[in-house]
Motif scaffolding. Structure first.
Motif, mmCIF file in Angstrom:
data_model
loop_
_atom_site.group_PDB
_atom_site.id
_atom_site.type_symbol
_atom_site.label_atom_id
_atom_site.label_comp_id
_atom_site.label_asym_id
_atom_site.label_seq_id
_atom_site.Cartn_x
_atom_site.Cartn_y
_atom_site.Cartn_z
ATOM 1 N N GLU A 246 0.830 -1.199 0.000
ATOM 2 C CA GLU A 246 0.000 0.000 0.000
ATOM 3 C C GLU A 246 0.870 1.257 0.000
ATOM 4 O OE1 GLU A 246 -3.297 -0.031 -0.024
ATOM 5 O OE2 GLU A 246 -3.655 -2.169 0.271
ATOM 6 N N SER A 247 0.258 2.374 -0.429
ATOM 7 C CA SER A 247 0.932 3.670 -0.325
ATOM 8 C C SER A 247 1.253 3.937 1.143
ATOM 9 C CB SER A 247 0.031 4.766 -0.883
ATOM 10 O OG SER A 247 0.644 6.025 -0.744
ATOM 11 N N LEU A 248 2.441 4.447 1.401
ATOM 12 C CA LEU A 248 2.951 4.538 2.769
ATOM 13 C C LEU A 248 2.990 5.966 3.313
ATOM 14 C CD1 LEU A 248 6.011 2.113 2.726
ATOM 15 C CD2 LEU A 248 3.914 1.812 4.040
ATOM 16 N N GLN A 249 2.721 6.060 4.614
ATOM 17 C CA GLN A 249 3.029 7.254 5.393
ATOM 18 C C GLN A 249 4.135 6.861 6.371
ATOM 19 O OE1 GLN A 249 -0.911 7.917 7.061
ATOM 20 N NE2 GLN A 249 -1.256 9.603 5.653
ATOM 21 N N LEU A 250 5.184 7.656 6.420
ATOM 22 C CA LEU A 250 6.353 7.334 7.233
ATOM 23 C C LEU A 250 6.574 8.398 8.295
ATOM 24 C CD1 LEU A 250 8.802 6.370 4.333
ATOM 25 C CD2 LEU A 250 7.315 4.840 5.645
ATOM 26 N N PHE A 251 6.995 7.960 9.483
ATOM 27 C CA PHE A 251 7.236 8.886 10.576
ATOM 28 C C PHE A 251 8.528 8.479 11.275
ATOM 29 C CE2 PHE A 251 4.506 11.575 13.667
ATOM 30 C CZ PHE A 251 5.579 12.394 13.922
ATOM 31 N N ILE A 252 9.505 9.392 11.266
ATOM 32 C CA ILE A 252 10.795 9.144 11.899
ATOM 33 C C ILE A 252 10.737 9.661 13.334
ATOM 34 C CG2 ILE A 252 13.288 9.362 11.624
ATOM 35 C CD1 ILE A 252 11.640 8.217 9.185
ATOM 36 N N ILE A 253 10.943 8.758 14.308
ATOM 37 C CA ILE A 253 10.821 9.140 15.728
ATOM 38 C C ILE A 253 12.117 8.776 16.459
ATOM 39 C CG2 ILE A 253 8.304 9.080 15.857
ATOM 40 C CD1 ILE A 253 8.506 6.222 16.948
ATOM 41 N N PRO A 254 13.177 9.555 16.272
ATOM 42 C CA PRO A 254 14.499 9.176 16.798
ATOM 43 C C PRO A 254 14.600 9.337 18.310
ATOM 44 C CG PRO A 254 14.566 11.381 15.869
ATOM 45 C CD PRO A 254 13.194 10.844 15.582
ATOM 46 N N TYR A 255 15.524 8.588 18.899
ATOM 47 C CA TYR A 255 15.969 8.858 20.268
ATOM 48 C C TYR A 255 17.101 9.874 20.154
ATOM 49 C CZ TYR A 255 13.496 5.227 22.953
ATOM 50 O OH TYR A 255 12.556 4.471 23.601
ATOM 51 N N GLY A 256 16.761 11.140 20.246
ATOM 52 C CA GLY A 256 17.746 12.188 20.053
ATOM 53 C C GLY A 256 17.335 13.085 18.901
ATOM 54 N N GLU A 257 18.264 13.826 18.363
ATOM 55 C CA GLU A 257 17.978 14.771 17.282
ATOM 56 C C GLU A 257 18.577 14.266 15.973
ATOM 57 O OE1 GLU A 257 16.611 17.521 14.883
ATOM 58 O OE2 GLU A 257 15.965 17.210 16.962
ATOM 59 N N ALA A 258 17.699 13.996 15.005
ATOM 60 C CA ALA A 258 18.136 13.410 13.733
ATOM 61 C C ALA A 258 18.471 14.449 12.678
ATOM 62 C CB ALA A 258 17.051 12.470 13.206
ATOM 63 N N LEU A 259 17.707 15.531 12.598
ATOM 64 C CA LEU A 259 17.817 16.431 11.454
ATOM 65 C C LEU A 259 19.058 17.316 11.469
ATOM 66 C CD1 LEU A 259 14.123 17.471 10.737
ATOM 67 C CD2 LEU A 259 15.487 15.608 9.777
ATOM 68 N N ILE A 260 19.830 17.279 12.562
ATOM 69 C CA ILE A 260 21.130 17.968 12.526
ATOM 70 C C ILE A 260 22.118 17.179 11.667
ATOM 71 C CG2 ILE A 260 20.885 19.165 14.735
ATOM 72 C CD1 ILE A 260 22.568 16.935 16.018
ATOM 73 N N HIS A 261 21.785 15.923 11.376
ATOM 74 C CA HIS A 261 22.643 15.081 10.537
ATOM 75 C C HIS A 261 22.148 15.159 9.096
ATOM 76 C CE1 HIS A 261 24.443 13.428 14.163
ATOM 77 N NE2 HIS A 261 23.226 13.185 14.621
ATOM 78 N N ARG A 262 23.043 15.527 8.200
ATOM 79 C CA ARG A 262 22.665 15.725 6.803
ATOM 80 C C ARG A 262 22.098 14.447 6.173
ATOM 81 N NH1 ARG A 262 24.268 19.701 3.107
ATOM 82 N NH2 ARG A 262 23.909 19.116 0.934
#
Length: 509
Positions: free
Chosen positions: A60-76
């Motif tokens: 099926e078409s997907l919805q994705l959610f990134i839920i890190p332990y910590g901060e992910a988006l500081i990493h390119r």
């Protein structure tokens, strides 16, 4: 359609990598200031493995959610991976939890080559008052919001941070949802005043405060939704400890295994309950914690107890949002008050924001430069020293009488004689109100909607009493304010205060 129990029947995936470090050092968080280069390398490898698997997805078409332990988006590599996933036709949308400390402007530059991806990317932003200012957090969030990236903002409901959280709500655009998470580990429970405060900021706070009992038979976890960790192990949700499969080893999910939890004690857990009220309030945006705003082309407001507080005044935050809404959607009143009474209650400036409405319980309709008046004639001999009578008229026609009758015997006599007349009589000692027998808020609202061609599925009505339900039930979007009578809160689709409406609805003239 894939069969239940197949991995390809999943439509929503939460992903958490190996990362367990953050650039913030919040006192209540175990991940602050951790630095693990080895685990970051493993995290990048696991992230790329996950992306490759989604690129090969056949379900099926997907919805994705990134839920890190910590901060992910500081990493390119996380930002690049999100763009890579958003570009896939099988990915309907992707979100990530973040503290917004990453360079938002730089990410927009990275997205510049493919601006269409912005409509697929969402951001769940958490405000950490120990580490950043309201001004910087809001500036970062508005940068993303203003280019079409859907966002929500959240914070922990720490009683010691109430002033900052109020400043945050005031600084955010009215159409951005601010959620408050109930703070865990408090030495003493929240006071009633604390709960009232946080509920004013986030009208859905009560759901996070009380959580929900686990109901495996009503849960989408492990069926159409699942949580996947960096190893590929699959669970019903992030709170479950029961492994039901592996993303990289099998296309089967063991749906016979319940999560074994008794309580869904975080938003991600209880939002998977298919019978949770969140779904009727937030719609398809429940997954992202971003309301899926239905289109509204007209809004009708009751006045007393809806737009006014216990002192009969319109709160400043309500007034500000009415000004904001009036720029995008026509506003109308649906009230038992006469035109003069409504103007006095709201004040000349606020009253001018409304295009008209149904006044005196529908005895007078004003709309688009037109009017419809259901005139009434009063009994000629009800005057007396103990009766103060006010006639409410429009262009020479009386559409409502208000009688203050202090003597009980005279009141009963007047009420008895009024019963034989073609009137509607409302009685709350010492006040007697008379309008035409054909008057009604519902009839008035429906008449205005018909003449002005407002589709009822795009009309919002906001009220506070059981008496308002008749008109509210006639449209798709009924909203009770937070201090409404219990009956109305039980029956209305939404329970929201006027200043939160732009968060949950999309307005258009």
């Amino acid at each position: 359609m894939a069969n239940e129990g197949s991995l390809f029947s999943v439509r929503r995936i939460y992903y958490r990598g190996k990362l367990n470090s953050c650039n913030y050092a919040c006192s209540y968080c175990p991940f602050g200031k951790k630095s693990h280069p080895a685990s970051t390398m493993q995290d990048k490898q696991a992230w790329n493995r996950f992306i490759t698997a989604i690129e090969q997805w056949e379900g099926e078409s997907l919805q994705l959610f990134i839920i890190p332990y910590g901060e992910a988006l500081i990493h390119r590599y996380y930002r690049e991976g999100i763009m890579r996933l958003a570009a896939l036709p099988q990915v309907a949308g992707i979100s990530c939890q973040t503290n917004l400390s990453f360079p938002a402007d730089e990410w927009l530059d990275e997205l510049q080559a493919t601006p269409s991806l912005r409509g697929k990317i969402k951001v769940w932003a958490s405000f950490h008052p120990e580490m950043t200012s309201v001004e910087r957090f809001v500036r970062q969030l508005h940068i993303l919001h203003n280019v079409g990236i859907q966002v929500c903002a959240g914070a922990v409901g720490n009683p010691s941070a109430k002033k900052l959280l109020a400043d945050l709500r005031n600084a955010l655009l009215p159409d951005i949802y601010l959620f408050i998470n109930a703070m865990q580990g408090l030495k003493s429970p929240l006071s009633d005043e604390d709960i009232r405060f946080f509920t004013q900021l986030d009208n859905l706070f009560e759901y996070d405060l009380r959580n929900a009992p686990a109901q495996w038979e009503k849960c989408s976890g492990g069926r159409s939704a699942c949580f996947i960790d960096w190893k590929g192990d699959i669970f019903a949700c992030p709170r479950s400890k029961v492994k039901i499969g592996n993303f990289y080893q099998s296309q089967k999910l063991d749906t016979s295994l319940s999560c074994q939890r008794k309580v869904c004690d975080c938003y991600i857990a209880f939002s998977n309950l298919t019978n949770h009220p969140l779904h009727s309030i937030m719609g398809k945006g429940t997954f992202w914690r971003i309301p899926d705003k239905p289109l509204i082309t007209a809004v009708f407001f009751d006045v007393d107890g809806t737009l006014t507080d216990a002192q009969g005044k319109v709160p400043e935050n309500y007034a500000n949002v009415l000004h904001y809404m009036a720029q995008s959607v026509p506003l109308y009143l649906a009230t038992s008050l006469s035109v003069e009474q409504a103007r006095r209650k709201l004040g000349k400036t606020l009253f001018s924001l409304f295009k008209g409405g149904a006044f005196a319980d529908g005895g007078l309709l004003l709309y688009d430069g037109r009017n419809r008046c259901l005139s009434v004639e009063l009994l000629p001999d009800v005057n007396g020293e103990s009766a103060k009578i006010t006639a409410h008229s429009y262009e020479g026609q009386v559409y409502k009488y208000s009688m203050l009758v202090y003597e009980k015997e005279q009141r009963e006599n007047i009420l008895s004689r009024l019963k034989a007349k073609p009137y509607q009589v409302f009685y709350k000692p010492p006040l007697i109100t008379v309008v035409h027998k054909e008057a009604g808020k519902k009839k008035g609202v429906l008449h205005i909607c018909k003449v002005l061609a407002f589709p009822l599925e795009q009309v919002l009505i906001v009220g506070n009493s059981q008496k308002d339900w008749e008109m509210m039930s006639a449209v798709s979007h009924s909203c009770a304010v937070m201090n409404s009578e219990p009956f109305l809160k039980d029956h209305a689709r939404y329970t929201l205060n006027p200043d939160r409406l732009p968060t949950f609805f999309r307005f258009r003239k």
